[in-house]
Design an enzyme around this catalytic site. Sequence first.
Site, PDB file in Angstrom:
ATOM      1  CG  ASP A  69      -2.070   0.976   1.065  1.00 14.91           C
ATOM      2  OD1 ASP A  69      -3.211   0.530   0.877  1.00 14.91           O
ATOM      3  OD2 ASP A  69      -1.819   2.209   1.108  1.00 14.91           O
ATOM      4  CB  ILE A  70       0.811   4.217  -2.186  1.00  9.25           C
ATOM      5  CG1 ILE A  70       1.905   5.123  -2.725  1.00  9.25           C
ATOM      6  CG2 ILE A  70      -0.461   4.995  -1.904  1.00  9.25           C
ATOM      7  CD1 ILE A  70       1.589   5.700  -4.099  1.00  9.25           C
TER       8      ILE A  70
ATOM      9  CG  ASN B  80     -12.550  -0.313   3.433  1.00  9.03           C
ATOM     10  OD1 ASN B  80     -12.988  -0.727   4.508  1.00  9.03           O
ATOM     11  ND2 ASN B  80     -11.378   0.270   3.318  1.00  9.03           N
TER      12      ASN B  80
ATOM     13  N   GLY C 154     -15.605   3.977   3.370  1.00 11.14           N
ATOM     14  CA  GLY C 154     -14.240   4.467   3.174  1.00 11.14           C
ATOM     15  C   GLY C 154     -13.551   3.939   1.942  1.00 11.14           C
ATOM     16  CD  GLN C 155     -14.684   0.173  -2.900  1.00  8.26           C
ATOM     17  OE1 GLN C 155     -15.861  -0.049  -2.602  1.00  8.26           O
ATOM     18  NE2 GLN C 155     -14.085  -0.435  -3.909  1.00  8.26           N
TER      19      GLN C 155
ATOM     20  CG  HIS D 217      -8.631  -2.551  -2.663  1.00  7.11           C
ATOM     21  ND1 HIS D 217      -9.528  -1.785  -3.400  1.00  7.11           N
ATOM     22  CD2 HIS D 217      -8.499  -1.937  -1.480  1.00  7.11           C
ATOM     23  CE1 HIS D 217      -9.894  -0.747  -2.683  1.00  7.11           C
ATOM     24  NE2 HIS D 217      -9.297  -0.820  -1.499  1.00  7.11           N
TER      25      HIS D 217
ATOM     26  CG  HIS E 225      -7.040  -2.705   2.843  1.00  7.12           C
ATOM     27  ND1 HIS E 225      -6.266  -1.579   2.726  1.00  7.12           N
ATOM     28  CD2 HIS E 225      -8.224  -2.389   2.257  1.00  7.12           C
ATOM     29  CE1 HIS E 225      -6.937  -0.617   2.122  1.00  7.12           C
ATOM     30  NE2 HIS E 225      -8.139  -1.087   1.818  1.00  7.12           N
TER      31      HIS E 225
HETATM   32  P1  AMP Z   1      -9.789   1.772   0.112  1.00  5.17           P
HETATM   33  O1  AMP Z   1      -9.981   2.943   1.044  1.00  5.17           O
HETATM   34  O2  AMP Z   1     -10.232   0.466   0.723  1.00  5.17           O
HETATM   35  O3  AMP Z   1     -10.351   2.022  -1.270  1.00  5.17           O
HETATM   36  O4  AMP Z   1      -8.218   1.619  -0.008  1.00  5.17           O
HETATM   37  C1  AMP Z   1      -7.489   2.042  -1.112  1.00  5.17           C
HETATM   38  C2  AMP Z   1      -6.043   1.862  -0.741  1.00  5.17           C
HETATM   39  O5  AMP Z   1      -5.272   1.947  -1.928  1.00  5.17           O
HETATM   40  C3  AMP Z   1      -5.516   2.896   0.245  1.00  5.17           C
HETATM   41  O6  AMP Z   1      -4.992   2.240   1.392  1.00  5.17           O
HETATM   42  C4  AMP Z   1      -4.445   3.621  -0.570  1.00  5.17           C
HETATM   43  O7  AMP Z   1      -3.355   4.015   0.221  1.00  5.17           O
HETATM   44  C5  AMP Z   1      -4.065   2.579  -1.605  1.00  5.17           C
HETATM   45  N1  AMP Z   1      -3.521   3.093  -2.844  1.00  5.17           N
HETATM   46  C6  AMP Z   1      -4.033   4.054  -3.639  1.00  5.17           C
HETATM   47  N2  AMP Z   1      -3.262   4.245  -4.718  1.00  5.17           N
HETATM   48  C7  AMP Z   1      -2.246   3.352  -4.622  1.00  5.17           C
HETATM   49  C8  AMP Z   1      -1.119   3.053  -5.438  1.00  5.17           C
HETATM   50  N3  AMP Z   1      -0.873   3.709  -6.588  1.00  5.17           N
HETATM   51  N4  AMP Z   1      -0.274   2.082  -5.016  1.00  5.17           N
HETATM   52  C9  AMP Z   1      -0.504   1.427  -3.876  1.00  5.17           C
HETATM   53  N5  AMP Z   1      -1.560   1.657  -3.065  1.00  5.17           N
HETATM   54  C10 AMP Z   1      -2.411   2.624  -3.425  1.00  5.17           C
END
Ligand code: AMP
Length: 112
Positions: A30-31, A86, A92-93, A99, A101
Amino acid sequence: MSDCIFCKIIAGDIPAKKLYEDDEVMAFWDIAPQAPVHFLVIPKKHLAAPVDVEEVDDRVIGKLIRIGAQLAKENGVGDGFRVIFNNGKKAGQEVFHIHMHILGGRERPWPL
Ligand code: AMP
């Protein structure tokens, strides 16, 4: 999906720190990690959210859990990690490509 950030990662158009990839599934860090170990496991098939999973997807969604658990073990948190999907903006999605987590490495009381 041309406007999906995770489809762009799958296509190699956006870089990601990959942990795992096969023909159906990809995992990457995760970024913006929320725990010492925080990575995402995604199907390559574009499904926007858990609510969009259909029976035909059952096997690959199960595979996400198996691969996620394997990677959690390989990254030192096999004895304790959280698995979170999510669904929807209210939950919070932020990225609308389903995906999973995996978070580990710190204590966190349920349900926070
Ligand atoms: P959600 O809130 O469940 O949609 O989580 C989306 C997740 O994607 C968050 O934890 C972000 O930090 C992560 N995210 C968004 N863009 C990237 C990216 N380019 N590379 C890795 N993780 C990302």
